[in-house]
Design a protein around this motif. Structure first.
Motif, short mmCIF file in Angstrom:
data_model
loop_
_atom_site.label_atom_id
_atom_site.label_comp_id
_atom_site.label_asym_id
_atom_site.label_seq_id
_atom_site.Cartn_x
_atom_site.Cartn_y
_atom_site.Cartn_z
N LEU A 142 0.81 -1.22 0.00
CA LEU A 142 0.00 0.00 0.00
C LEU A 142 0.84 1.27 0.00
O LEU A 142 2.01 1.25 0.36
N CYS A 159 -8.57 -0.88 11.04
CA CYS A 159 -7.42 -1.69 11.45
C CYS A 159 -7.63 -2.22 12.87
O CYS A 159 -7.35 -3.37 13.16
N LEU A 165 -5.02 -4.29 15.81
CA LEU A 165 -3.59 -3.99 15.65
C LEU A 165 -3.25 -2.54 15.93
O LEU A 165 -2.16 -2.22 16.41
N ILE A 167 -2.42 -0.14 13.96
CA ILE A 167 -1.23 0.34 13.23
C ILE A 167 -1.35 1.83 12.96
O ILE A 167 -0.39 2.57 13.03
N LEU A 168 -2.56 2.28 12.63
CA LEU A 168 -2.75 3.67 12.25
C LEU A 168 -3.34 4.48 13.39
O LEU A 168 -4.16 3.99 14.16
N PHE A 187 4.86 2.04 6.50
CA PHE A 187 4.17 0.76 6.71
C PHE A 187 5.19 -0.38 6.69
O PHE A 187 5.01 -1.40 7.34
N CYS A 192 2.38 -3.77 10.29
CA CYS A 192 1.23 -3.80 9.38
C CYS A 192 1.28 -5.09 8.57
O CYS A 192 2.34 -5.47 8.08
N ILE A 193 0.15 -5.77 8.43
CA ILE A 193 0.16 -7.06 7.73
C ILE A 193 -0.18 -6.92 6.24
O ILE A 193 -0.36 -7.90 5.55
N GLN A 194 -0.29 -5.68 5.77
CA GLN A 194 -0.49 -5.38 4.34
C GLN A 194 -1.85 -5.85 3.80
O GLN A 194 -2.00 -6.08 2.60
N CYS A 195 -2.82 -6.02 4.70
CA CYS A 195 -4.10 -6.61 4.28
C CYS A 195 -4.92 -5.68 3.39
O CYS A 195 -5.78 -6.13 2.64
N GLY A 196 -4.71 -4.37 3.54
CA GLY A 196 -5.45 -3.43 2.69
C GLY A 196 -6.87 -3.13 3.16
O GLY A 196 -7.62 -2.45 2.44
N CYS A 198 -7.67 -1.08 5.40
CA CYS A 198 -7.73 0.38 5.56
C CYS A 198 -7.90 1.07 4.21
O CYS A 198 -8.60 2.07 4.09
S1 SF4 Z 1 -2.99 -2.82 5.79
FE1 SF4 Z 1 -4.18 -3.90 7.38
S2 SF4 Z 1 -2.78 -4.11 9.10
FE2 SF4 Z 1 -1.91 -2.55 7.73
S3 SF4 Z 1 -2.68 -0.60 8.53
FE3 SF4 Z 1 -4.11 -1.27 6.95
S4 SF4 Z 1 -5.72 -2.42 8.07
FE4 SF4 Z 1 -3.95 -2.23 9.43
#
Ligand code: SF4
Ligand code: SF4
Ligand code: SF4
Ligand code: FES
Length: 592
Positions: A142, A159, A165, A167-168, A187, A192-196, A198
């Motif tokens: 991302l 998130c 988590l 993260i943000l 990131f 951050c697990i890069q799930c997207g 957000c």
């Molecule tokens: S990509 Fe996933 S883990 Fe990373 S900030 Fe966004 S929601 Fe959180």
């Protein structure tokens, strides 16, 4: 819930008590502009003020996203005062916004642009100083561009809600406030697990996927054999980008579009899913019968694998050693397929179309290379594919239905199709494990006890001719954590656990089309839930239409083992189709 009487712009309505004005207005057929609240009420920081309305008797204007309806309430959405206030709120947001809409990937889906248009906001009304901005493109999945952030907080809430988590968060104060990982780290340097997830909820272009379209373009220009494979969840959602109703499978048109984009071969990742089940089912039986590490946990969601490597590295032996389906299929394309077509693996460029931003990191993992050659060379999301289709001028809705390329990897089972839904990997594996344990197919084929799960935890005990397999499912790291802590404490009763990074599984992945509330029925309270359900139904109905519904009955899978791999879990299968994991601290091990 009791019904109450309200008036909107002088007309009488009955609505359910307990709703916000914003929700009640929608039920009555009014769209009040909104930004900082998400469709189902997730994230109600009340910061944007674009949803202001007048309420008779209230002091000043109220934020309709946070203000509850009450019996006898008289609401004005269309009064001049309310309309001007909403316009001013949007103008204030625009005053500190990088308005390069022509270049912005969010254009066409941007909610800020939408409310600016609806309120007739003047972009230069409050022109002045812009706050300092931050641009982070170091992470594989991302990109964050705070020049387009409106500080709505949706990403922060998502998130936290999906993964716990956090993260943000908000950094700094006042005019210097911005949203990002702690200490404004990249990131790539955060857990951050890069799930997207957000990215999916961001109303503007402040969070976007890290596009790899240019890599695909370069491969075409370099004259490579460019082969594409598409994941099951993509066909269930791509249609939304071209205004089909949610849950319309567009498999045939997607294949036709991929051919027109110039891909030499168009394959379905379902073949790779069948292969994964052959390997994973065999691995599970081996662990059950030979005292292996249990519970075994699925490994096809890279968001989950990232989380495990960050937060639960002591539990990595529990993860199945199987690569995910598109990685397995990529490895077969660059070995068996390459051999059959007499092409050097270096001259092949494999593109995966995925519902997932974390796959962009997965494809770059060192552990997913064979002799230094990656299984997959580029990952584009469902949204990026739609962008490529539009860019090429392809009129998607006018396309004929075409079929996958059939050579070597053309067959797939219904079990492969349901991989895209949470519970699908588990059900697909159980269909094959049942056969392996009993020597016959399960009557009725399906395992409905592992379906219909959406976030939270679901569990079941499956009795297969006296062998009881305790299974559990979790999607989103917040619920996965409960199961993982049980394992850590030595209290887990399960043999097999499916974990998916995104709540609801891949159909709700971070690379799927943005959810647009206006396409759904006005009565719908949980809009994203409906999307997940409808997309899932598209996959379950495709499973039902398949003649072959178990991975082990796929004739081309049988042929692949006969001619190339030998047995499931053979030495060759391990070399090509299995992987390993290691504790991690960031995403700095990628090609930039
Ligand atoms: S990509 Fe996933 S883990 Fe990373 S900030 Fe966004 S929601 Fe959180
Ligand atoms: S986020 Fe929206 S308003 Fe901002 S530049 Fe992109 S399209 Fe335009
Ligand atoms: S990054 Fe997007 S979702 Fe997050 S606060 Fe900014 S505009 Fe909102
Ligand atoms: S949507 Fe109501 S304050 Fe932002």
């Amino acid at each position: 819930m009791p019904l109450i009487n309200i008036k909107i712009d002088g007309r009488s309505y009955q609505v359910v008590d307990g709703m916000t004005i914003l929700q009640a207005a929608k039920v009555c057929g009014y769209e009040i502009p909104s930004l900082c609240t998400y469709h189902n009420g997730e994230c109600n920081v009340g910061s944007c003020r674009v949803c202001l309305v007048e309420v008779k008797g209230a002091r000043g204007l109220v934020a309709s996203c946070a203000y509850p309806v009450a019996d006898g309430m008289e609401i004005s959405i269309s009064s001049q005062k309310a309309m001007e206030a909403r316009r001013r709120s949007v103008e204030l947001l625009l005053s500190n916004h990088n308005q390069n809409c022509q270049q912005c990937v969010k254009n066409g889906k941007c909610e800020l642009l939408h409310v600016a248009n609806v309120t007739r906001a003047r972009p230069e009304a409050f022109a002045g100083e812009h706050s300092e901005t931050h641009y982070d493109e170091l992470a594989p999945g991302l990109i964050r561009d705070t020049s387009k952030c409106i500080l709505c907080g949706r990403c922060v809430a998502r998130c936290e809600n999906a993964h716990g988590l956090g993260i943000l968060g908000y950094e700094n104060r006042g005019f210097r406030t911005f949203v990002g990982p702690a200490e404004n780290r990249s990131f790539a340097d955060s857990p951050c697990i890069q799930c997207g997830q957000c990215v999916k909820v961001c109303p503007t272009g402040a969070l976007t996927e890290h596009s790899e379209i240019h890599k695909v373009d370069e491969a075409f220009r370099a004259g490579k054999h460019v082969i594409v494979q598409a994941a099951p969840a993509v066909r269930a959602a791509l249609g939304e980008e071209f205004d089909y109703p949610v849950g319309t499978p567009v498999t045939g048109k997607m294949i036709a579009a991929l051919r027109r984009l110039g891909f030499e071969k168009v394959y379905d990742v379902n073949f790779g899913a069948d292969l994964t089940i052959m390997e994973e089912g065999t691995e599970l039986l081996g662990r059950l019968q030979n005292g292996g590490v249990l519970p075994m946990i699925t490994s096809c969601s890279p968001g989950w694998v990232n989380y495990a490597e960050y937060q639960y590295s002591d539990l990595l032996p529990h993860l199945s050693s199987c690569k995910s389906p598109h990685q397995m299929q990529g490895a077969i394309i660059k070995s068996f397929w390459a051999q059959e077509h007499n092409i050097a693996p270096e001259d092949i460029f494999v593109v995966s179309v995925m519902p997932c931003t974390a796959k962009k990191y997965e494809r770059q993992r060192e552990q997913l290379k064979v002799n230094g050659i990656p299984d997959v060379d580029a990952v584009i999301t469902t949204r990026e594919l739609a962008r490529m289709i539009r860019r090429a001028g392809i009129m998607f809705r006018h396309l004929p239905d075409e079929d996958w390329d059939q050579d070597i990897m053309g067959d797939y089972s219904g079990a492969g199709v349901i991989f895209g839904v949470t519970g699908g990997v588990m059900e697909a594996a159980l269909r094959t494990v049942y056969y392996k344990l009993t020597g016959k197919e399960k009557e009725g084929i399906t395992f409905k006890e592992v379906r219909g799960h959406d976030g939270g935890i679901r569990e079941a005990s499956i009795d297969i001719d006296g062998t009881v397999i305790n299974v559990a499912l979790a999607s989103g790291m917040r619920s996965a954590k409960v199961l993982l802590d049980e394992i850590r404490a030595g209290k887990s009763k399960y043999h097999f656990i499916e974990i998916m990074g995104c709540p609801g599984g891949c159909i709700n992945g971070g690379g799927q089309p943005y959810v647009r509330s206006t396409l759904l029925p006005k009565e719908e309270p949980n809009i994203e839930g409906t999307y997940k359900e409808k997309r899932a139904l598209a996959l379950y109905s495709e499973d039902e239409r398949q003649v072959i519904r178990q991975s082990h009955n796929n004739p081309q899978i049988q042929e692949l083992y006969r001619r190339f791999l030998g047995e499931p879990n053979s030495h060759k299968a391990h070399e090509l189709l299995h992987t390993s994991y290691a504790p991690r601290e960031g995403f700095n091990d990628i090609d930039r």
